[in-house]
Design a protein around this motif. Structure first.
Motif, PDB file in Angstrom:
ATOM      1  N   GLU A 293     -10.584   6.501  -9.244  1.00 25.12           N
ATOM      2  CA  GLU A 293     -11.739   5.565 -10.011  1.00 25.12           C
ATOM      3  C   GLU A 293     -11.460   5.310 -11.666  1.00 25.12           C
ATOM      4  O   GLU A 293     -12.085   4.551 -11.842  1.00 25.12           O
ATOM      5  N   GLN A 294     -11.266   6.465 -12.096  1.00 27.62           N
ATOM      6  CA  GLN A 294     -10.768   6.548 -13.610  1.00 27.62           C
ATOM      7  C   GLN A 294      -9.766   5.434 -13.864  1.00 27.62           C
ATOM      8  O   GLN A 294      -9.845   4.671 -14.983  1.00 27.62           O
ATOM      9  N   ILE A 295      -8.722   5.363 -13.030  1.00 29.83           N
ATOM     10  CA  ILE A 295      -7.670   4.401 -13.200  1.00 29.83           C
ATOM     11  C   ILE A 295      -8.176   2.977 -12.970  1.00 29.83           C
ATOM     12  O   ILE A 295      -8.037   2.143 -13.910  1.00 29.83           O
ATOM     13  N   GLU A 296      -8.933   2.741 -11.914  1.00 34.38           N
ATOM     14  CA  GLU A 296      -9.565   1.613 -11.665  1.00 34.38           C
ATOM     15  C   GLU A 296     -10.464   0.961 -12.982  1.00 34.38           C
ATOM     16  O   GLU A 296     -10.470  -0.133 -13.095  1.00 34.38           O
ATOM     17  N   LYS A 297     -11.160   1.896 -13.458  1.00 35.03           N
ATOM     18  CA  LYS A 297     -12.049   1.738 -14.738  1.00 35.03           C
ATOM     19  C   LYS A 297     -11.252   1.219 -15.862  1.00 35.03           C
ATOM     20  O   LYS A 297     -11.356   0.101 -16.579  1.00 35.03           O
ATOM     21  N   GLN A 298     -10.091   1.887 -16.094  1.00 32.43           N
ATOM     22  CA  GLN A 298      -9.026   1.512 -17.074  1.00 32.43           C
ATOM     23  C   GLN A 298      -8.471   0.038 -16.745  1.00 32.43           C
ATOM     24  O   GLN A 298      -8.570  -0.744 -17.930  1.00 32.43           O
ATOM     25  N   LEU A 299      -8.057  -0.138 -15.740  1.00 29.60           N
ATOM     26  CA  LEU A 299      -7.467  -1.540 -15.197  1.00 29.60           C
ATOM     27  C   LEU A 299      -8.361  -2.700 -15.399  1.00 29.60           C
ATOM     28  O   LEU A 299      -8.400  -3.763 -15.813  1.00 29.60           O
ATOM     29  N   HIS A 319       1.633  -5.534 -20.469  1.00 35.32           N
ATOM     30  CA  HIS A 319       1.861  -5.576 -18.751  1.00 35.32           C
ATOM     31  C   HIS A 319       2.475  -4.251 -18.415  1.00 35.32           C
ATOM     32  O   HIS A 319       2.441  -3.728 -17.394  1.00 35.32           O
ATOM     33  N   LYS A 320       3.453  -3.537 -19.431  1.00 40.23           N
ATOM     34  CA  LYS A 320       3.790  -2.231 -19.153  1.00 40.23           C
ATOM     35  C   LYS A 320       2.664  -1.211 -18.766  1.00 40.23           C
ATOM     36  O   LYS A 320       2.964  -0.554 -17.962  1.00 40.23           O
ATOM     37  N   LYS A 321       1.769  -1.269 -19.716  1.00 45.75           N
ATOM     38  CA  LYS A 321       0.688  -0.288 -19.558  1.00 45.75           C
ATOM     39  C   LYS A 321      -0.109  -0.620 -18.217  1.00 45.75           C
ATOM     40  O   LYS A 321      -0.396   0.323 -17.509  1.00 45.75           O
ATOM     41  N   VAL A 322      -0.359  -1.694 -17.896  1.00 43.39           N
ATOM     42  CA  VAL A 322      -0.959  -2.128 -16.676  1.00 43.39           C
ATOM     43  C   VAL A 322      -0.016  -1.795 -15.261  1.00 43.39           C
ATOM     44  O   VAL A 322      -0.444  -1.168 -14.408  1.00 43.39           O
ATOM     45  N   THR A 323       1.282  -1.889 -15.447  1.00 42.37           N
ATOM     46  CA  THR A 323       2.135  -1.410 -14.530  1.00 42.37           C
ATOM     47  C   THR A 323       2.211   0.048 -14.225  1.00 42.37           C
ATOM     48  O   THR A 323       2.010   0.614 -13.080  1.00 42.37           O
ATOM     49  N   GLU A 324       2.225   0.699 -15.272  1.00 47.55           N
ATOM     50  CA  GLU A 324       1.940   2.277 -15.196  1.00 47.55           C
ATOM     51  C   GLU A 324       0.792   2.739 -14.495  1.00 47.55           C
ATOM     52  O   GLU A 324       0.629   3.697 -13.687  1.00 47.55           O
ATOM     53  N   LEU A 325      -0.375   2.194 -14.894  1.00 45.43           N
ATOM     54  CA  LEU A 325      -1.751   2.416 -14.317  1.00 45.43           C
ATOM     55  C   LEU A 325      -1.705   2.256 -12.615  1.00 45.43           C
ATOM     56  O   LEU A 325      -2.241   3.087 -11.791  1.00 45.43           O
ATOM     57  N   LEU A 326      -1.177   0.922 -12.418  1.00 42.81           N
ATOM     58  CA  LEU A 326      -1.157   0.798 -10.946  1.00 42.81           C
ATOM     59  C   LEU A 326      -0.103   1.590 -10.175  1.00 42.81           C
ATOM     60  O   LEU A 326      -0.456   1.942  -9.113  1.00 42.81           O
ATOM     61  N   ALA A 327       0.979   2.001 -10.923  1.00 47.46           N
ATOM     62  CA  ALA A 327       1.806   3.337 -10.316  1.00 47.46           C
ATOM     63  C   ALA A 327       1.036   4.396  -9.987  1.00 47.46           C
ATOM     64  O   ALA A 327       1.445   5.125  -8.981  1.00 47.46           O
ATOM     65  N   MET A 328      -0.020   4.686 -10.835  1.00 49.72           N
ATOM     66  CA  MET A 328      -0.636   6.034 -10.637  1.00 49.72           C
ATOM     67  C   MET A 328      -1.599   6.047  -9.516  1.00 49.72           C
ATOM     68  O   MET A 328      -2.065   7.167  -9.188  1.00 49.72           O
ATOM     69  N   LEU A 329      -1.994   4.850  -9.084  1.00 49.72           N
ATOM     70  CA  LEU A 329      -2.906   4.818  -7.910  1.00 49.72           C
ATOM     71  C   LEU A 329      -2.153   5.271  -6.646  1.00 49.72           C
ATOM     72  O   LEU A 329      -1.179   5.226  -6.279  1.00 49.72           O
ATOM     73  N   LYS A 330      -2.941   6.276  -5.721  1.00 55.57           N
ATOM     74  CA  LYS A 330      -2.314   6.568  -4.541  1.00 55.57           C
ATOM     75  C   LYS A 330      -3.252   6.113  -3.655  1.00 55.57           C
ATOM     76  O   LYS A 330      -4.441   5.815  -3.482  1.00 55.57           O
ATOM     77  N   PRO A 331      -2.478   5.615  -2.341  1.00 54.74           N
ATOM     78  CA  PRO A 331      -3.114   5.242  -1.165  1.00 54.74           C
ATOM     79  C   PRO A 331      -3.854   6.319  -0.643  1.00 54.74           C
ATOM     80  O   PRO A 331      -3.640   7.319  -0.490  1.00 54.74           O
ATOM     81  N   PRO A 332      -4.745   5.993   0.181  1.00 58.36           N
ATOM     82  CA  PRO A 332      -5.887   6.829   0.818  1.00 58.36           C
ATOM     83  C   PRO A 332      -4.849   7.450   2.164  1.00 58.36           C
ATOM     84  O   PRO A 332      -4.221   6.728   2.743  1.00 58.36           O
ATOM     85  N   SER A 333      -4.997   9.074   2.158  1.00 50.64           N
ATOM     86  CA  SER A 333      -4.492   9.601   3.196  1.00 50.64           C
ATOM     87  C   SER A 333      -5.426  10.258   4.249  1.00 50.64           C
ATOM     88  O   SER A 333      -6.460  10.653   3.734  1.00 50.64           O
ATOM     89  N   PRO A 334      -5.230  10.262   5.537  1.00 51.33           N
ATOM     90  CA  PRO A 334      -6.103  10.701   6.451  1.00 51.33           C
ATOM     91  C   PRO A 334      -6.264  12.374   6.177  1.00 51.33           C
ATOM     92  O   PRO A 334      -5.266  12.858   5.788  1.00 51.33           O
TER      93      PRO A 334
END
Length: 352
Positions: A293-299, A319-334
């Motif tokens: 949620e914090q990363i999404e707010k930054q993006l 573009h480099k900063k946005v790419t780093e933030l996107l890489a930090m996002l984790k997909p949801p796991s069961p």
């Protein structure tokens, strides 16, 4: 108190004329006298089977065995006792029996010798040692003497009686202990015994007192033949479970119980560990969710103020900063339930 030294059910004339118990005896006591003797008190029975001989150093051990057995049976009749009470009762009863022997039945100062210690004893008279001796005598009688007697005297051949059963038992031991009689018949061996030493079995010697010769308790067998502690009915039964076997059986039961308890504990622990892992997983995903949620707010801020960021840091850096933030996002796991079935997260887990 000790019982009277005469059977109250019989008159003095019957005692003296028919049985002669308490008097002098010849080797010719008939079978009726042997049976009748069993109804008399312990000291008179001993006197009868000693055939009038005084108690002396030559026969003292055999008499002591009779008295120890009598005292032991008395203590057993008192029921459950502490070890201290049992020792005290045993000592007092044995002492009482020795002190009750009439003076004219004793030779010299043999009474004081018997009250000091039993024959060949290394320590002075003690209740505990008397109980040990009683157990030894009872075991020996049950295993090595009583089985040699006929189970039912009425089953003896015609002309045979209790006296002849005793004579056969003693004669067999005489024949066994005299190798020169090995090839002789039992009848000849008995005749040889009666000629040479008819009272050998109650006179202290290596033959009569050596335990493995199975002679030392013959007098005790005669005196206590009808005791329930050595009755033929008891000794003919299959032996019960020994204490050693009982301990082994108890140990096996305890081992099974321990193994079952350990298994149940392990199963219970596995469920607990799985539930613990589930709770940790729920907390971990909650932390990941907050980070996302914090990363999404930054993006969202980078997107909303894109032009301002480009002017401030340059398009490449943006573009480099946005790419780093996107890489930090984790997909949801069961959720990992750790092998648990039928379990769901609690309300606390949901809230977490």
């Amino acid at each position: 108190p000790l019982p009277p030294l005469a059977d109250p059910s019989m008159s003095e004339s019957e005692d003296d004329a028919d049985l002669g118990l308490g008097g002098d005896f010849s080797d010719g006591a008939d079978d009726a006298e042997h049976y009748a003797a069993e109804r008399y008190p312990i000291l008179e029975r001993i006197s009868f089977y000693l055939r009038g001989d005084k108690i002396s150093n030559k026969n003292r051990p055999f008499v002591e065995a009779c008295l120890v057995f009598e005292a032991g049976v008395y203590v057993l009749s008192l029921g459950q006792l502490s070890a201290e009470d049992k020792n005290s009762q045993m000592f007092n009863r044995y002492k009482e029996l020795v002190e009750s022997i009439e003076d004219d039945k004793l030779e010299g100062n043999i009474r004081s010798t018997m009250l000091e210690r039993t024959y060949q004893a290394k320590t002075t008279l003690q209740g505990s040692s008397l109980i040990t001796k009683f157990n030894e005598i009872r075991s020996d009688l049950r295993n090595h003497y009583v089985p040699k007697m006929p189970a039912n005297l009425s089953s003896l051949p015609s002309g045979k009686d209790l006296k002849s059963a005793y004579e056969k038992l003693i004669g067999e031991r005489w024949k066994t202990l005299n190798p020169e009689l090995e090839d002789e018949t039992l009848e000849n061996a008995i005749e040889h015994m009666n000629t040479h030493d008819p009272m050998w079995w109650q006179t202290v010697s290596e033959k009569s007192w050596k335990k493995e010769n199975r002679v030392r308790y013959i007098l005790c067998l005669k005196v206590h033949r009808n005791s329930k502690e050595i009755s033929r009915d008891c000794t003919s039964e299959a032996p019960g479970v020994t204490r050693t076997t009982q301990r082994q059986m108890a140990g096996a039961r305890n081992a099974v119980a321990r193994a079952t308890a350990v298994k149940e504990a392990q199963q219970g622990d596995a469920l607990y560990q799985a539930e613990k892992r589930l709770r940790v997983e729920v907390v971990r995903q909650a932390i990941d969710q907050r980070q996302t949620e914090q990363i999404e707010k930054q993006l969202e801020l980078y997107s909303k103020y894109k032009d301002s960021y480009i002017l401030s840091i340059g398009e490449e850096s943006y573009h480099k900063k946005v790419t780093e933030l996107l890489a930090m996002l984790k997909p949801p796991s069961p959720l990992d339930f750790g092998g648990l079935t039928g379990l769901s997260t609690s309300s606390e887990d949901s809230e977490a």
